[in-house]
Scaffold this active site. Structure first.
Site, PDB file in Angstrom:
ATOM      1  N   TRP A 167       0.839  -1.203   0.000  1.00  0.00           N
ATOM      2  CA  TRP A 167       0.000   0.000   0.000  1.00  0.00           C
ATOM      3  C   TRP A 167       0.870   1.247   0.000  1.00  0.00           C
ATOM      4  CZ3 TRP A 167      -4.486  -0.868  -1.785  1.00  0.00           C
ATOM      5  CH2 TRP A 167      -5.114  -2.097  -1.541  1.00  0.00           C
TER       6      TRP A 167
ATOM      7  N   ASP B  68      -1.022   6.802   6.431  1.00  0.00           N
ATOM      8  CA  ASP B  68      -2.112   5.909   6.054  1.00  0.00           C
ATOM      9  C   ASP B  68      -2.301   4.933   7.214  1.00  0.00           C
ATOM     10  OD1 ASP B  68      -3.795   3.972   5.110  1.00  0.00           O
ATOM     11  OD2 ASP B  68      -2.521   3.337   3.428  1.00  0.00           O
TER      12      ASP B  68
ATOM     13  N   LYS C  12     -11.969  -1.484   8.199  1.00  0.00           N
ATOM     14  CA  LYS C  12     -11.302  -2.440   9.088  1.00  0.00           C
ATOM     15  C   LYS C  12     -11.668  -2.156  10.543  1.00  0.00           C
ATOM     16  CE  LYS C  12      -7.951  -2.262   5.515  1.00  0.00           C
ATOM     17  NZ  LYS C  12      -8.194  -3.507   4.813  1.00  0.00           N
TER      18      LYS C  12
HETATM   19  N1  PMP Z   1      -3.950   1.272   2.815  1.00  0.00           N
HETATM   20  C1  PMP Z   1      -3.956   0.149   3.566  1.00  0.00           C
HETATM   21  C2  PMP Z   1      -2.950   0.003   4.652  1.00  0.00           C
HETATM   22  C3  PMP Z   1      -4.888  -0.855   3.297  1.00  0.00           C
HETATM   23  O1  PMP Z   1      -4.896  -1.973   4.027  1.00  0.00           O
HETATM   24  C4  PMP Z   1      -5.822  -0.678   2.256  1.00  0.00           C
HETATM   25  C5  PMP Z   1      -6.891  -1.685   1.940  1.00  0.00           C
HETATM   26  N2  PMP Z   1      -6.729  -2.946   2.363  1.00  0.00           N
HETATM   27  C6  PMP Z   1      -5.748   0.492   1.498  1.00  0.00           C
HETATM   28  C7  PMP Z   1      -4.820   1.451   1.816  1.00  0.00           C
HETATM   29  C8  PMP Z   1      -6.701   0.741   0.368  1.00  0.00           C
HETATM   30  O2  PMP Z   1      -7.895   1.128   0.910  1.00  0.00           O
HETATM   31  P1  PMP Z   1      -9.213   1.384   0.043  1.00  0.00           P
HETATM   32  O3  PMP Z   1      -9.651   0.055  -0.442  1.00  0.00           O
HETATM   33  O4  PMP Z   1     -10.131   1.988   1.057  1.00  0.00           O
HETATM   34  O5  PMP Z   1      -8.863   2.323  -1.043  1.00  0.00           O
END
Ligand code: PMP
Length: 362
Positions: free
Chosen positions: A104, A174, A198
């Site tokens: 991510w 994030d 989450k």
């Molecule tokens: N950052 C992290 C640490 C994640 O775990 C995730 C999704 N699993 C995301 C970003 C992406 O999030 P979204 O699906 O809400 O765009």
């Protein structure tokens, strides 16, 4: 005790507190005695406004968010923050530093490169097994901001403390997969963002906590209104995810009445220790993929002796009511996601299953 038939170890969308689900069931039909369901109320009406204001107030209370921070409840997931952050704040000729601790973080850095210069102040090796030590981080000369991912959902690693950053820079985080899972010193950050699915509620609503001076300094380039943080009316510029905000509000109220972030942190450490200790107790059979000192209290990642046995582990666990334990394909093996609302009894059940499966297959 949980009233549900299975334990849901999903990495997200993930388990929600049962009390919140019951309150939500009720509100689908009738929000606060209005005779109208939460999804059917105008976002500009008094009933939803009360929900919205309380959600903001509880968010502030849960995390001790100082008055000089704005709270936005946006759409487009954490992934939209990957580009909104640099679009608003990273000028063409400026540099942002990224701490690349997982997939991510890689994606966040990739989006920033569309707008300005990206310097990787640290990059782990795949499959990212650890968080950097302070002396390994090499910042650029004057980064506009430093971006970190507090918990790496896929790889099961988590920062224990904020990194020190260069003077004049600010920290963007994030926190999608560990938001409000332990106490947080919001004052150390310029911006914190998280998709809700989450620890905070259903997919679709994204929490952004932004220091007001950054907002007031304004964006570095012209942008469509929906991509701007400094748009008029903030979260209410267009129709927000009213249902998502309602559920997030119930989750925040649940955190507050459960004892707040101190208690969340205590529970989460205890739950995670149960599983890590069980894995260590059968170290000849299982292997934690995250290095000691970097292990996440949210996502416990581990491997079995071989892929065939791992497949059977996941299938037999599922049959025993332990669902969603298959690891992400980048790591393989298993992953137990045990966010705030995941019950302690589910961890106890997994510990028993780990021992039993190892005994039968070891
Ligand atoms: N950052 C992290 C640490 C994640 O775990 C995730 C999704 N699993 C995301 C970003 C992406 O999030 P979204 O699906 O809400 O765009």
């Amino acid at each position: 005790m949980s009233e549900r038939p299975v334990f849901n170890f999903s990495a997200g969308p993930a388990v929600l507190p049962e009390e919140v689900l019951r309150e939500t069931q009720e509100a689908l039909w009738d929000l606060a005695g209005t005779g109208i369901g939460v999804m059917e109320h105008s976002h500009r009406g008094a009933a939803f406004d009360a929900v919205y204001q309380q959600t903001l107030a509880d968010c502030r209370a849960v995390a001790g968010i100082p008055d000089d921070y704005e709270i936005l409840l946006l759409q487009g997931g954490a992934s939209s923050q990957f580009f909104m952050l640099p679009a608003n704040f990273l000028a063409d000729d400026a540099t942002a530093d990224y701490l690349v601790t997982g997939a991510w973080a890689e994606k966040a850095a990739g989006e920033a490169a569309h707008y300005g210069r990206v310097h990787e102040a640290w990059r782990g090796e795949k499959p990212y097994t650890r968080i950097p030590r302070p002396h390994e981080i090499a910042y650029s000369e004057a980064p506009t901001y430093v971006h970190m991912t507090s918990n790496n959902t896929i790889f099961g690693t988590q920062w224990n403390a904020e990194p020190e950053i260069p003077d004049g820079s600010w920290l963007a985080c994030d926190a999608s997969s560990d938001i409000f899972s332990r106490p947080i010193d919001v004052g150390r950050y310029g911006m914190i963002y998280a998709g809700a699915q989450k620890n905070l509620g259903p997919a679709g609503v994204t929490l952004v906590i932004l220091r007001r001076d950054l907002l007031e300094r304004g964006r570095v380039r012209e942008l469509p209104t929906m991509q701007r943080y400094d748009r008029k009316n903030g979260s209410m510029h267009n129709t927000p995810t009213t249902f998502g905000i309602y559920v997030m509000g119930r989750v925040l109220a649940w955190i507050l009445r459960s004892g707040g972030l101190e208690e969340m942190g205590r529970r989460n450490r205890e739950k995670a220790s149960l599983i890590y200790d069980a894995l260590e107790a059968h170290a000849g059979f299982y292997r934690c993929t995250a290095g000691e000192g970097s292990r996440s209290a949210m996502n416990v990642t581990f491997r079995g002796p071989d892929e065939e046995t791992e497949k059977r582990f996941v299938a037999e666990a599922e049959a025993a009511g332990l669902c969603g334990l298959k690891g992400h394909r980048d790591v393989g093996g298993m992953r137990a996601s045990i966010y705030n609302a995941f019950p302690r009894e589910g961890c106890d059940a997994l510990v028993r299953f780990l021992a039993d499966f190892a005994k039968r297959n070891g």
